[in-house]
Scaffold this motif. Structure first.
Motif, PDB file in Angstrom:
ATOM      1  N   ILE A 153       0.854  -1.189   0.000  1.00 13.11           N
ATOM      2  CA  ILE A 153       0.000   0.000   0.000  1.00 13.11           C
ATOM      3  C   ILE A 153       0.887   1.234   0.000  1.00 13.11           C
ATOM      4  O   ILE A 153       1.769   1.382   0.855  1.00 13.11           O
ATOM      5  CB  ILE A 153      -0.931   0.010   1.232  1.00 13.11           C
ATOM      6  CG1 ILE A 153      -1.835  -1.217   1.219  1.00 13.11           C
ATOM      7  CG2 ILE A 153      -1.763   1.290   1.274  1.00 13.11           C
ATOM      8  CD1 ILE A 153      -2.622  -1.412   2.509  1.00 13.11           C
TER       9      ILE A 153
ATOM     10  N   THR B 110      -7.126   0.472   4.997  1.00  9.95           N
ATOM     11  CA  THR B 110      -6.997  -0.606   4.013  1.00  9.95           C
ATOM     12  C   THR B 110      -6.077  -1.698   4.559  1.00  9.95           C
ATOM     13  O   THR B 110      -6.393  -2.898   4.471  1.00  9.95           O
ATOM     14  CB  THR B 110      -6.445  -0.061   2.686  1.00  9.95           C
ATOM     15  OG1 THR B 110      -7.323   0.943   2.178  1.00  9.95           O
ATOM     16  CG2 THR B 110      -6.308  -1.167   1.656  1.00  9.95           C
TER      17      THR B 110
ATOM     18  N   GLN C   5      -7.929  -3.649   7.246  1.00  8.41           N
ATOM     19  CA  GLN C   5      -8.918  -4.579   6.683  1.00  8.41           C
ATOM     20  C   GLN C   5      -8.236  -5.842   6.158  1.00  8.41           C
ATOM     21  O   GLN C   5      -8.698  -6.965   6.386  1.00  8.41           O
ATOM     22  CB  GLN C   5      -9.661  -3.889   5.530  1.00  8.41           C
ATOM     23  CG  GLN C   5     -10.491  -2.690   5.919  1.00  8.41           C
ATOM     24  CD  GLN C   5     -11.938  -3.048   6.215  1.00  8.41           C
ATOM     25  OE1 GLN C   5     -12.341  -4.204   6.098  1.00  8.41           O
ATOM     26  NE2 GLN C   5     -12.710  -2.059   6.594  1.00  8.41           N
TER      27      GLN C   5
ATOM     28  N   CYS D  99      -2.902   4.635  -2.401  1.00  7.54           N
ATOM     29  CA  CYS D  99      -3.766   5.431  -1.514  1.00  7.54           C
ATOM     30  C   CYS D  99      -3.073   6.767  -1.238  1.00  7.54           C
ATOM     31  O   CYS D  99      -2.945   7.194  -0.088  1.00  7.54           O
ATOM     32  CB  CYS D  99      -4.025   4.696  -0.204  1.00  7.54           C
ATOM     33  SG  CYS D  99      -4.808   3.081  -0.385  1.00  7.54           S
TER      34      CYS D  99
ATOM     35  N   ASN E 177      -7.359   3.647  -4.279  1.00 11.69           N
ATOM     36  CA  ASN E 177      -8.405   4.108  -3.369  1.00 11.69           C
ATOM     37  C   ASN E 177      -8.056   5.555  -3.051  1.00 11.69           C
ATOM     38  O   ASN E 177      -7.320   5.844  -2.103  1.00 11.69           O
ATOM     39  CB  ASN E 177      -8.457   3.257  -2.099  1.00 11.69           C
ATOM     40  CG  ASN E 177      -9.772   3.423  -1.342  1.00 11.69           C
ATOM     41  OD1 ASN E 177     -10.559   4.310  -1.647  1.00 11.69           O
ATOM     42  ND2 ASN E 177      -9.997   2.570  -0.369  1.00 11.69           N
TER      43      ASN E 177
ATOM     44  N   THR F 116     -12.637   1.522   2.213  1.00 12.64           N
ATOM     45  CA  THR F 116     -11.596   0.508   2.402  1.00 12.64           C
ATOM     46  C   THR F 116     -12.198  -0.892   2.488  1.00 12.64           C
ATOM     47  O   THR F 116     -11.607  -1.858   2.006  1.00 12.64           O
ATOM     48  CB  THR F 116     -10.754   0.805   3.653  1.00 12.64           C
ATOM     49  OG1 THR F 116     -11.606   0.900   4.808  1.00 12.64           O
ATOM     50  CG2 THR F 116     -10.009   2.115   3.511  1.00 12.64           C
TER      51      THR F 116
ATOM     52  N   ALA G  19     -11.351  -3.902  -0.070  1.00 13.44           N
ATOM     53  CA  ALA G  19     -10.956  -5.219   0.454  1.00 13.44           C
ATOM     54  C   ALA G  19     -11.870  -6.315  -0.077  1.00 13.44           C
ATOM     55  O   ALA G  19     -11.410  -7.428  -0.373  1.00 13.44           O
ATOM     56  CB  ALA G  19     -10.973  -5.199   1.978  1.00 13.44           C
TER      57      ALA G  19
END
Length: 367
Positions: A6, A16, A19, A200, A323, A338, A342
């Motif tokens: 990420i 995120t 999750q 992100c 995202n 998020t 996911a």
């Protein structure tokens, strides 16, 4: 190699990661600075769009789901980390609403509690608030969270999870490509690889994705805010008037925001914004004229067409996901957006229809 890498350690990136880690995945999260110190830190923390009836249904779907998550999320993080995100559900008073009938109709359609109230009601709730009109709107279920502490709690929780690697002060400078796959990223701390990459990056997402020849219509929109150090209890709940708001914190700090400025990546503050914010705040709560301004700061929102975020895989790069583009509502929409990503990543039934948020070729053309 991680299952997921990420890029961006704001609230969206950290939620995120949470999750995915909760689902047993191995996650590496990188941020060019410190996690939670950009827009996630700079915002106000209201758990709703300011005037939710003025937004597209795609935004409403995400915000409604997210609102219901924050009470339990705050309690979870407090229990797991000892850091209190200070979720407060004291309601919101809307003053000077020029489309009140539209707001009430919107609320009736969604079954949301929203009512027209008079001056006596407002003064009973907030004796210090000045009213220009005889009526206001009252939404009792609206809450707020102390976003810097939320970010701190999320970071602490992720740092304690063995399947998560946090890499701060780790700037991504490029992608490692092989055909139509992205195998990893080039960073200031060396190359990092993962089976899937998730961008992100907030206001910086478009800059990053341009290296993959992706034109993402997300731009930085500066917002300046101030905070007064006031006596505790001077105001108990969020008050909104003419697009400006006052948000109370438990220790007496009162946040006031915010400006909307199209100035690129400039995060400086200035005297004109300070004067404008003070004028707005003291028109709502005259007693603030005798309170000192303790802080002034600025952050960069990821502006996007209609404020609808991009959530999903990039058409030309099937293992790269995004995202980003939540504009003024990153914290508001974070739990739902998020969760929705996911769901796509893990092959689960999506909590809502994901189609409006997909980064399709049509949406990726700059507006």
């Amino acid at each position: 190699m991680s299952d997921f890498l990420i890029i961006g350690g704001g609230v969206i990136g950290m939620m995120t990661a949470l999750q995915l880690a909760d689902a047993g995945q191995r996650v590496t999260l990188v941020d060019r600075g410190e996690c939670g110190k950009e827009a996630s830190w700079a915002g106000g923390g209201i758990v709703s769009p300011l005037y939710p009836w003025r937004y597209d249904a795609a935004v409403t779907q995400l915000s409604r789901w997210s609102e219901g998550v924050y009470p339990s999320l705050a309690l979870r993080l407090l229990e797991e980390t000892g850091i209190d995100p200070e979720y407060r559900q004291k309601g919101l008073l809307y003053l000077n609403v020029d489309d009140a009938e539209k707001a009430l109709q919107w609320a009736r359609q969604l079954g949301k509690p929203l009512e027209r109230v008079g001056a006596d009601f407002v003064h009973a709730k907030e004796p210090g608030v000045a009213m220009a009109d005889d009526s206001a709107l009252w939404m009792p279920t609206l809450g707020s969270v102390r976003n810097p502490r939320l970010a701190k709690a999320l970071k602490a929780r992720l740092a304690a999870m063995p399947q998560v690697k946090l890499k701060e002060h780790c700037e991504v400078s490029g992608f490692i490509q092989r055909g139509s796959q992205v195998e990893g990223v080039v960073t200031s701390q060396g190359p990092l690889t993962a089976e899937r990459i998730i961008v992100c990056g907030g206001a910086w997402a478009a800059q990053l994705l341009s290296q993959l020849n992706v034109q993402l219509p997300v731009r930085p929109v500066k917002g300046q805010m101030i905070a007064y150090q006031a006596p505790r209890g001077l105001v108990q709940r969020v008050v909104l008037k003419d697009g400006r708001y006052i948000i109370p914190r438990a220790d007496g700090l009162l946040l006031v925001g915010s400006t909307l400025e199209e100035v690129g990546f400039d995060k400086s503050t200035d005297e004109a914004a300070l004067a404008s914010l003070k004028q707005s705040a003291e028109a709502i709560l005259p007693a603030l004229a005798t309170c000192p301004v303790a802080h002034q700061w600025a952050g960069l929102r990821p502006g996007s067409p209609a404020g609808i975020p991009f959530i999903g895989a990039l058409p030309e790069w099937p293992n790269v996901y995004i995202n980003a583009g939540h504009y003024r509502n990153g914290l508001v929409l974070a739990p739902a957006s998020t969760h929705l990503l996911a769901d796509q990543l893990l092959g689960r039934e999506p909590l809502i229809d994901s189609a409006p948020y997909q980064p399709t070729p049509a949406r990726l053309i700059p507006a």
